[in-house]
Enzyme design. Sequence first.
Site, PDB file in Angstrom:
ATOM      1  N   LYS A  21      -2.078  -2.655   7.962  1.00  0.00           N
ATOM      2  CA  LYS A  21      -3.247  -2.208   8.710  1.00  0.00           C
ATOM      3  C   LYS A  21      -3.330  -2.927  10.049  1.00  0.00           C
ATOM      4  CE  LYS A  21      -6.250  -0.835   4.863  1.00  0.00           C
ATOM      5  NZ  LYS A  21      -7.555  -1.069   4.195  1.00  0.00           N
ATOM      6  N   HIS A  24      -2.729   2.959  -6.056  1.00  0.00           N
ATOM      7  CA  HIS A  24      -3.314   1.729  -5.514  1.00  0.00           C
ATOM      8  C   HIS A  24      -3.579   0.707  -6.619  1.00  0.00           C
ATOM      9  CE1 HIS A  24      -4.738  -0.291  -1.960  1.00  0.00           C
ATOM     10  NE2 HIS A  24      -5.850  -0.666  -2.574  1.00  0.00           N
ATOM     11  N   HIS A  30      -3.847  -9.267   3.679  1.00  0.00           N
ATOM     12  CA  HIS A  30      -5.291  -9.305   3.899  1.00  0.00           C
ATOM     13  C   HIS A  30      -5.609 -10.191   5.092  1.00  0.00           C
ATOM     14  CE1 HIS A  30      -6.282  -8.231  -0.576  1.00  0.00           C
ATOM     15  NE2 HIS A  30      -6.014  -7.165   0.170  1.00  0.00           N
ATOM     16  N   ARG A  63      -0.897  -1.847  -6.831  1.00  0.00           N
ATOM     17  CA  ARG A  63      -1.046  -2.958  -5.875  1.00  0.00           C
ATOM     18  C   ARG A  63      -2.037  -3.983  -6.430  1.00  0.00           C
ATOM     19  NH1 ARG A  63      -1.152  -4.601  -0.246  1.00  0.00           N
ATOM     20  NH2 ARG A  63      -3.277  -5.007   0.482  1.00  0.00           N
ATOM     21  N   ARG A 110       0.870  -1.177   0.000  1.00  0.00           N
ATOM     22  CA  ARG A 110       0.000   0.000   0.000  1.00  0.00           C
ATOM     23  C   ARG A 110       0.905   1.223   0.000  1.00  0.00           C
ATOM     24  NH1 ARG A 110      -2.061  -3.512   4.010  1.00  0.00           N
ATOM     25  NH2 ARG A 110      -4.175  -4.281   3.564  1.00  0.00           N
ATOM     26  N   TYR A 131      -9.875 -10.860  -6.596  1.00  0.00           N
ATOM     27  CA  TYR A 131      -8.985 -10.864  -7.753  1.00  0.00           C
ATOM     28  C   TYR A 131      -9.268 -12.025  -8.695  1.00  0.00           C
ATOM     29  CZ  TYR A 131      -6.487  -7.203  -5.344  1.00  0.00           C
ATOM     30  OH  TYR A 131      -6.170  -6.025  -4.737  1.00  0.00           O
TER      31      TYR A 131
END
Length: 314
Positions: A192, A260, A286, A263, A167, A295
Site C-alpha cells: 500500500k 485475506h 503495516h 494473510r 495481500r 493479532y
Amino acid sequence: MTDPAPLITMAPDLAAAVAEWRRWLADLRRLSPRTTEAYGRDADDFVRFLTGHVGAPPTVADLGRLSPADYRAFLARRRRDGLAAPSLARSLSGIRSLIRFLEKRGETTSAAVATVGAPKAPRRLPRPLGVKDALSVVSDAGALAEEPWVAARDGAVLALLYGAGLRISEALSLTAAEAPPETGGALRVTGKGGKTRLVPVLPAVGRAVAAYVRLVPFRLAPDEPLFRGVKGGPLSPRIVQLALQRLRGALGLPETATPHALRHSFATHLLGSGGDLRTIQELLGHANLSTTQVYTSVDAERLVAAWKDAHPRG
C-alpha cells in the site's frame, strides 16, 4: 406488530430541495440506485426527527439554524432505535450530502454538521484459520480445477498469501521477473502507498510458484503479470476468491475462510510460535505497530478458547 413510521412532513421549500437533491445524486453524482435510496431514507428519518424537534414541519432555513447538539440528538435517537455504528455513520454522511447540496445552491449554510464526528464502528478481530485448515487450503487449492496449470496457479497464489503473508493485490501484481526462486529466498513486494518491503519466501512456496511457471501455457514476459487467467490476461482477484469459495465448501470451512484470512493466519501463527510484533509488522508491511497489535488479541482469544476446551474446570 410494530407501529408504522410517522408520515414525512416538511415545508414546501425543503420538500422541493430534497427532491432536487435526490435527482442530483442519481443523475449527476451517478450513485447507485441502492446508495441513492439509502441516502433518501436517511434524509426522511432526519426530517421526521426535526418535525418533532423543532415543533413544526422543518424548512430550509431551519437546517441553517441547527447546532451540533441537534445533530447529536438525532444520532442518539437513531442509536436508541437500534442502528449500529456503520449505519449511523452512513446516515450522517447522507445528511452532510444534503446540507452541502443546499450550500452550493446558496439556500442555506450549516457549519455545525461538519463538527459532528461519525460514530466509530467497533474494530473486528481478524478471523484466521487454524494451522491444519490453512495447510489444507494451500495443499488442496487446485483440487477442483479442471486444468493442471490452473490448479498449480491457484496453489501458488494461496501459498504466497499464507506462506509469505502477502495481500492478494500484492501477489497478483508480481511480474514474471519478480517470481521467487524455487529454493526460496527473498521477495521484494510493493504494498500500500507504493511502499516496498522484503519478504522471506519458504522453499515450499518457491516450489509452488515454480510448478505453476512450468505449466502455464502462456509466455511470461519479464515485465508482464506472473499470474494469468484462462485467456492469458492478468488474473483477477475475484477468480481467486471464487476458487477459495468452492474449496471452502469442499473442505467444510467457514465463510470467514477467504484469501485475506490466509494473510491473517500467517501473522497469527507466527505470533503463536514466538514471533515478535516488530518483525511481523515489517513482514506484513503495516505502517503502524497498532495495526499489527490486533493479532495479540486474536492469539489471546485462541488461548482462552483452548483453555476452556482442555481445562477440567473450563
